[in-house]
Scaffold this active site. Structure first.
Site, PDB file in Angstrom:
ATOM      1  N   SER A 470       9.018   0.793   2.775  1.00  0.00           N
ATOM      2  CA  SER A 470       9.651  -0.843   2.311  1.00  0.00           C
ATOM      3  C   SER A 470       9.768  -1.794   3.214  1.00  0.00           C
ATOM      4  CB  SER A 470      10.388  -0.574   1.849  1.00  0.00           C
ATOM      5  OG  SER A 470      10.791  -1.619   0.673  1.00  0.00           O
ATOM      6  N   ASP A 481      -2.054  -6.648  10.331  1.00  0.00           N
ATOM      7  CA  ASP A 481      -3.223  -6.793   9.935  1.00  0.00           C
ATOM      8  C   ASP A 481      -3.060  -8.001  10.804  1.00  0.00           C
ATOM      9  OD1 ASP A 481      -3.535  -5.463   7.748  1.00  0.00           O
ATOM     10  OD2 ASP A 481      -2.282  -6.012   6.612  1.00  0.00           O
ATOM     11  N   LYS A 495       6.230   3.441   0.274  1.00  0.00           N
ATOM     12  CA  LYS A 495       7.270   2.772  -0.531  1.00  0.00           C
ATOM     13  C   LYS A 495       6.153   1.386  -0.211  1.00  0.00           C
ATOM     14  CE  LYS A 495      11.362   1.382  -2.537  1.00  0.00           C
ATOM     15  NZ  LYS A 495      10.824  -0.820  -2.354  1.00  0.00           N
TER      16      LYS A 495
END
Length: 688
Positions: A470, A481, A495
């Protein structure tokens, strides 16, 4: 920042009454004969409305879903098929296709009947176990005990159940026998164990049953939509805030006594110096009020009396560990205060590694969860507790200590506050998007770090494992990224959904008497590159094999989980392109792994886990079980000593405990420091 979904969106329509409820006799002799109360019926109907109208996953509460709820409920009650009989299941089948209507109508009759049958079987098995203890056991027979019955059918009859449970008692007995306990002591200990389980069973109430029923319901929608009864809601919110108001002691229930198991350093109980570990609380009074006797109470009910608002006084009647109820208790007064759970908060340590004669120091920050004390923040407390604030303070101290790099350890971090994941990312980048959130209406919102300040601009690594989930995945994915740091470890949990915590009292005034809540999946988050972490998780740049397979651990193992998908990428600018660097680091890492004894043992552990996971039985032959355990103990000792030798530590003898001050060697963490050192020290890598 992420906009909160308020209850103004809630559709307050009620479900029209349909057919009259089925007449079912909830009373089951041998159980507590629990019955639902009117409030639980109302809560069930409201949750059916919420998941149908506001849930991210568009569902129809029909016979098909009712069958899933039915199966989940059976699994939650008796997943190992150790209690129910085949005749019980046959009896229950009449409710399979009506569970959907029951949830819509708030009719909990069938569900409570099933729970009462379960409790009856549970109590019967414990009573049978107590009876079996009177027998003499023969441990020379070539028998086995099947402890994992998940894939087996339910017991055909009570005789088959008795046969299985007789073997369980025999195994419990043999287990203690192999620890060199006398027969009289073994019987006394097991009698005490089974009696205690029976005693706890008698304390089960309709809130416990309702929690299991609602968990079966909500988990059929998706794995993370969850209902919390008042006690569980309180614990959830304490976990999120990492703080509570009370006396500062951890309590447990032992033989009908509320017992002190630990004392929080610096808390009220610690400051008065009048409580000790294993003290028993037998009475609780609020201020100058009368004492309430709590012997035999459920632990959660006793805790509710002991906790209270900061500044209020609680009095306790205390017996020491060796005193019984005939002794005169001491009475102590404690002024409650706010307790910060530091041992469950962000922790730091500094570790060093040497390469080519030069020492490199690393600040390792262990983050167990993404927490935030929202109540304190909303009250204007400038020192409110949060993950980001704690990490920022640590980063400031690490800069003063001139560390060469920072390693964030997210292993085992199951997530928490979405806003904290965004704010934490902001400590390592200037400005920009961190996560995209698509709500239940299909609208996509980009949540950004808007603070241009950076708390750490130096070399950074993030450690993950299969249980990093999560908010951990949002943070690790954003760092990856942006090319801001190197991700090391195992592929994460997967998740990729967002839950909103909705207090039932906010839905309607008729729920104002309790503090229960539903955490409803109302959105799905996506990385700034457009990929969801759902199912697939975050794949590290330096990937280690994992002991925990994806088909059994992680979001992809959940039948009701949402699928992986993608949306458009956000507009963001990378800090760096680390692909060439990561390729070089992987070469050096793989070279080390070829000769690493730790890595060799990790691969062996994975194979051993697969082997153990496939096993379902244990021998009841004393000689055979002892041989198995001795061989495993010898194997473990040899392995430990081989590794201790590599690290210049003296070998341990059989049965010798590791020195208390000796830190456990963390192979993955150590290799992460070596990877970081390659990154910093090698000019060929650093210039890429």
């Amino acid at each position: 920042m992420l906009k909160r979904v308020f209850l103004g969106l809630f559709i307050a329509a009620t479900i029209a009454c349909s057919a009259a409820p089925r007449i079912t006799d909830i009373d089951v002799p041998g159980s507590n004969n629990l019955k639902p109360d009117p409030r639980q019926s109302l809560v069930t109907k409201e949750i059916a409305e919420l998941v149908t109208n506001l849930g991210y996953k568009k569902i129809s509460l029909n016979d098909s879903l009712g069958s899933v709820i039915f199966n989940n409920y059976l699994k939650d009650l008796d997943g190992n098929k150790s209690y129910f009989l085949a005749s019980d299941i046959k009896d229950f089948e009449q409710y399979r296709t009506t569970f959907d209507d029951d949830m819509k109508n708030g009719d909990l009759t069938a569900a409570f009947y099933m729970f009462n049958v379960y409790q009856k079987r549970y109590n019967e098995r414990l009573q049978y176990s107590l009876k079996e203890l009177q027998n003499k056991f023969d441990f020379t027979k070539p028998e086995t005990y099947t402890y994992d019955r998940e894939k087996l059918p339910y017991f055909k009859n009570i005789e088959e159940s008795n046969q299985s449970w007789a073997k369980k008692v025999k195994y419990d007995y043999l287990n203690l026998k192999l620890s060199n306990q006398k027969d009289s002591v073994i019987k006394a200990n097991l009698t005490k164990r089974y009696d205690n389980l029976l005693s706890q069973s008698k304390k089960i109430n309709n809130q416990d049953a309702f929690q299991i029923i609602m968990t079966a319901f909500t988990s059929s929608i998706d794995p993370h939509t969850s209902y919390f009864n008042p006690a569980n809601a309180a614990n959830f919110n304490i976990d999120m805030a990492r703080s509570l108001e009370g006396i500062g002691a951890t309590l447990s229930s032992e033989n009908d006594f509320v017992t002190i198991k630990s004392i929080v350093p610096g808390g009220p109980a610690d400051k008065i110096k009048k409580l000790a570990i294993d003290d028993k609380i037998i009475g609780v009074a609020q201020g100058n009020e009368e004492f309430v006797d709590v012997v035999g109470w459920r632990l959660d009910n006793a805790i509710e009396l002991i906790r209270g608002k900061k500044g209020t006084t609680v009095r306790l009647k205390i017996l020491s560990k060796n005193q019984d109820l005939s002794a005169t208790p001491k009475i102590i007064s404690i002024v409650r205060d706010k307790i910060i759970l530091e041992d469950q908060s962000v922790q730091k340590k500094i570790k060093s590694i040497t390469k080519d004669g030069k020492t490199y120091n690393y600040g390792i920050i262990e983050i167990p969860a993404f927490y935030a004390d929202w109540k304190a923040m909303q009250a204007g407390n400038p020192n409110y507790k949060s993950t980001t604030r704690d990490v920022k303070m640590i980063l400031d101290s690490l800069k003063n200590e001139n560390v060469d790099g920072v390693i964030i350890d997210l292993r085992g971090n199951g997530g928490g506050s979405l806003n904290e994941a965004i704010d934490l990312t902001g400590l390592f980048i200037t400005k920009g998007p961190v996560v995209q959130v698509k709500d239940y209406r299909g609208k996509v919102e980009v949540d950004e770090d808007e603070d241009p300040s950076v708390s750490w601009s130096g070399p950074l690594a993030i450690m993950t494992d299969r249980f990093s989930a999560s908010a951990s995945e949002i943070f690790a994915g954003a760092i990856q990224d942006y090319g801001r740091g190197i991700i090391i470890g195992n592929t994460t949990y997967g998740k990729g959904t967002v839950q909103s915590a909705i207090a039932m009292k906010r839905i309607d005034s008729k729920f104002s008497d309790k503090d229960d809540q539903i955490n409803l999946t109302m959105g799905k988050f996506y990385r700034i590159n457009g990929n969801s972490t759902q199912h697939k998780g975050v794949i590290p740049d330096i990937l280690f094999p994992t002991v925990f397979p994806a088909d059994k651990y992680g979001e992809s193992s959940e039948p009701s989980a949402l699928p992986f998908d993608t949306i458009r990428s956000s507009n963001y600018t990378k800090v760096a392109d680390l692909k060439p660097t990561i390729a070089e680091l992987n070469v050096l890492h793989n070279q080390r792994m070829k000769t690493s004894k730790d890595y060799e043992y990790l691969l062996q552990d994975i194979q051993e886990f697969k082997k153990k996971d496939a096993e379902t039985t244990l021998p009841l032959n004393e000689e055979e079980l002892k041989k198995q355990r001795d061989e495993q103990e010898e194997k473990n000792l040899k392995r430990d000593n081989d590794l201790r030798k590599l690290r210049g530590l003296p070998p341990l003898k059989k049965g010798e405990a590791k020195p208390l001050k000796e830190e456990n060697f963390d192979f993955i963490q150590n290799e992460s420091m070596k990877i970081m050192t390659d990154y910093i020290a090698d000019p060929k890598i650093a210039k890429k």
